[in-house]
Design a protein around this motif. Structure first.
Motif, PDB file in Angstrom:
ATOM      1  N   ILE A   1       0.675  -1.331   0.077  1.00 13.35           N
ATOM      2  CA  ILE A   1      -0.180  -0.052   0.122  1.00 13.35           C
ATOM      3  C   ILE A   1       0.856   1.301  -0.245  1.00 13.35           C
ATOM      4  N   LYS A   2       2.315   1.073  -0.273  1.00 17.47           N
ATOM      5  CA  LYS A   2       3.000   2.183  -0.414  1.00 17.47           C
ATOM      6  C   LYS A   2       3.180   3.051   0.830  1.00 17.47           C
ATOM      7  N   ALA A   3       2.940   2.409   1.980  1.00 18.73           N
ATOM      8  CA  ALA A   3       3.090   2.904   3.252  1.00 18.73           C
ATOM      9  C   ALA A   3       4.543   2.717   3.924  1.00 18.73           C
ATOM     10  N   ASP A   4       4.957   3.891   4.777  1.00 19.56           N
ATOM     11  CA  ASP A   4       6.158   3.850   5.315  1.00 19.56           C
ATOM     12  C   ASP A   4       6.597   2.952   6.549  1.00 19.56           C
ATOM     13  N   LYS A   5       5.221   2.697   7.130  1.00 24.87           N
ATOM     14  CA  LYS A   5       5.510   1.875   8.261  1.00 24.87           C
ATOM     15  C   LYS A   5       4.419   0.728   8.492  1.00 24.87           C
ATOM     16  N   PRO A   6       4.426  -0.236   8.891  1.00 24.85           N
ATOM     17  CA  PRO A   6       3.617  -1.394   8.999  1.00 24.85           C
ATOM     18  C   PRO A   6       2.309  -0.810  10.205  1.00 24.85           C
ATOM     19  N   GLU A   7       2.738  -0.207  10.975  1.00 22.68           N
ATOM     20  CA  GLU A   7       1.551   0.289  11.851  1.00 22.68           C
ATOM     21  C   GLU A   7       0.591   0.995  11.090  1.00 22.68           C
ATOM     22  N   THR A   8       0.774   1.663   9.735  1.00 23.65           N
ATOM     23  CA  THR A   8      -0.302   2.234   8.891  1.00 23.65           C
ATOM     24  C   THR A   8      -1.104   1.163   8.427  1.00 23.65           C
ATOM     25  N   VAL A   9      -0.732   0.144   8.261  1.00 21.71           N
ATOM     26  CA  VAL A   9      -1.532  -1.005   7.644  1.00 21.71           C
ATOM     27  C   VAL A   9      -2.447  -1.274   8.737  1.00 21.71           C
ATOM     28  N   PHE A  10      -2.076  -1.437   9.867  1.00 23.52           N
ATOM     29  CA  PHE A  10      -3.115  -1.568  11.016  1.00 23.52           C
ATOM     30  C   PHE A  10      -4.038  -0.611  11.213  1.00 23.52           C
ATOM     31  N   SER A  11      -3.902   0.738  11.008  1.00 25.14           N
ATOM     32  CA  SER A  11      -4.485   1.838  11.292  1.00 25.14           C
ATOM     33  C   SER A  11      -5.607   1.969  10.047  1.00 25.14           C
ATOM     34  N   VAL A  12      -5.170   1.802   8.809  1.00 20.01           N
ATOM     35  CA  VAL A  12      -6.087   1.580   7.922  1.00 20.01           C
ATOM     36  C   VAL A  12      -7.038   0.491   7.678  1.00 20.01           C
ATOM     37  N   ALA A  13      -6.601  -0.612   8.008  1.00 21.22           N
ATOM     38  CA  ALA A  13      -7.399  -1.967   8.444  1.00 21.22           C
ATOM     39  C   ALA A  13      -8.486  -1.548   9.534  1.00 21.22           C
ATOM     40  N   SER A  14      -8.004  -0.967  10.597  1.00 22.21           N
ATOM     41  CA  SER A  14      -8.944  -0.694  11.697  1.00 22.21           C
ATOM     42  C   SER A  14     -10.234   0.184  11.137  1.00 22.21           C
ATOM     43  N   ALA A  15      -9.695   1.161  10.502  1.00 21.35           N
ATOM     44  CA  ALA A  15     -10.597   2.167   9.916  1.00 21.35           C
ATOM     45  C   ALA A  15     -11.772   1.327   8.875  1.00 21.35           C
ATOM     46  N   MET A  16     -11.116   0.465   7.968  1.00 18.60           N
ATOM     47  CA  MET A  16     -11.864  -0.071   7.058  1.00 18.60           C
ATOM     48  C   MET A  16     -12.680  -1.266   7.991  1.00 18.60           C
ATOM     49  N   VAL A  17     -12.317  -1.907   9.172  1.00 19.60           N
ATOM     50  CA  VAL A  17     -13.549  -2.595   9.984  1.00 19.60           C
ATOM     51  C   VAL A  17     -14.735  -1.633  10.463  1.00 19.60           C
ATOM     52  N   LYS A  18     -14.053  -0.515  10.912  1.00 21.00           N
ATOM     53  CA  LYS A  18     -15.110   0.508  11.378  1.00 21.00           C
ATOM     54  C   LYS A  18     -16.150   0.776  10.408  1.00 21.00           C
ATOM     55  N   PHE A  19     -15.857   0.658   9.215  1.00 23.73           N
ATOM     56  CA  PHE A  19     -17.095   0.946   8.331  1.00 23.73           C
ATOM     57  C   PHE A  19     -17.543  -0.114   7.410  1.00 23.73           C
ATOM     58  N   ARG A  20     -17.129  -1.603   8.017  1.00 21.02           N
ATOM     59  CA  ARG A  20     -17.502  -2.830   7.547  1.00 21.02           C
ATOM     60  C   ARG A  20     -17.431  -3.015   5.996  1.00 21.02           C
ATOM     61  N   ILE A  21     -16.143  -2.763   5.748  1.00 20.71           N
ATOM     62  CA  ILE A  21     -15.454  -3.047   4.404  1.00 20.71           C
ATOM     63  C   ILE A  21     -14.618  -4.395   4.840  1.00 20.71           C
ATOM     64  N   PHE A  22     -14.111  -4.534   5.825  1.00 22.10           N
ATOM     65  CA  PHE A  22     -13.426  -5.748   6.380  1.00 22.10           C
ATOM     66  C   PHE A  22     -14.201  -6.020   7.529  1.00 22.10           C
ATOM     67  N   ALA A  23     -13.989  -7.329   8.018  1.00 20.31           N
ATOM     68  CA  ALA A  23     -14.182  -7.871   9.386  1.00 20.31           C
ATOM     69  C   ALA A  23     -12.881  -8.459   9.976  1.00 20.31           C
ATOM     70  N   HIS A  24     -12.813  -8.483  11.110  1.00 15.54           N
ATOM     71  CA  HIS A  24     -11.534  -8.784  11.851  1.00 15.54           C
ATOM     72  C   HIS A  24     -11.732  -9.873  12.911  1.00 15.54           C
ATOM     73  N   VAL A  25     -10.643 -10.920  12.670  1.00 15.79           N
ATOM     74  CA  VAL A  25     -10.972 -11.927  13.792  1.00 15.79           C
ATOM     75  C   VAL A  25     -10.285 -11.563  15.088  1.00 15.79           C
ATOM     76  N   PRO A  26     -11.047 -11.197  16.246  1.00 17.52           N
ATOM     77  CA  PRO A  26     -10.291 -10.845  17.512  1.00 17.52           C
ATOM     78  C   PRO A  26      -8.985 -11.285  17.724  1.00 17.52           C
ATOM     79  N   ASP A  27      -7.999 -10.652  18.513  1.00 16.75           N
ATOM     80  CA  ASP A  27      -6.910 -11.024  18.817  1.00 16.75           C
ATOM     81  C   ASP A  27      -6.047 -11.740  17.900  1.00 16.75           C
TER      82      ASP A  27
END
Length: 102
Positions: free
Chosen positions: A66-92
């Motif tokens: 995704i052309k991000a500088d750091k891996p933490e960005t992936v988790f932030s983006v994924a969390s936002a996508m879960v919030k708006f129900r684009i992705f679902a996340h398996v807890p833990d």
């Protein structure tokens, strides 16, 4: 047969760029990350298994995709996508799946 035709859940929605959930997700992020949700959607589709499930692991590989500088960005983006129900996340876990599909 192309990848996207072989997995019905992985068809790119024709409204991906205008999808209300995607737009809300983009607005949740810093301006420099506004393209990241679309890229993460595509990266997830390319890495997902037959059921639409993918593991972002430590985030390194997906950060590059995704052309991000750091891996933490992936988790932030994924969390936002879960919030708006684009992705679902398996807890833990680092496992995600597509929440929308045919």
């Amino acid at each position: 047969m192309s990848f996207f035709n072989s997995k019905p859940w992985a068809k790119i929605p024709t409204d991906l760029l205008e999808n209300k959930a995607m737009i809300r997700t983009e607005k949740e992020l810093a301006p420099e990350l506004r393209a990241a949700p679309v890229l993460l959607y595509l990266a997830g589709a390319s890495k997902a298994d037959e059921d639409g499930i993918f593991d972002i692991g430590d985030g390194e590989e997906f950060a590059a995709l995704i052309k991000a500088d750091k891996p933490e960005t992936v988790f932030s983006v994924a969390s936002a996508m879960v919030k708006f129900r684009i992705f679902a996340h398996v807890p833990d876990s680092t496992i995600y799946l597509f929440a929308e599909g045919e």
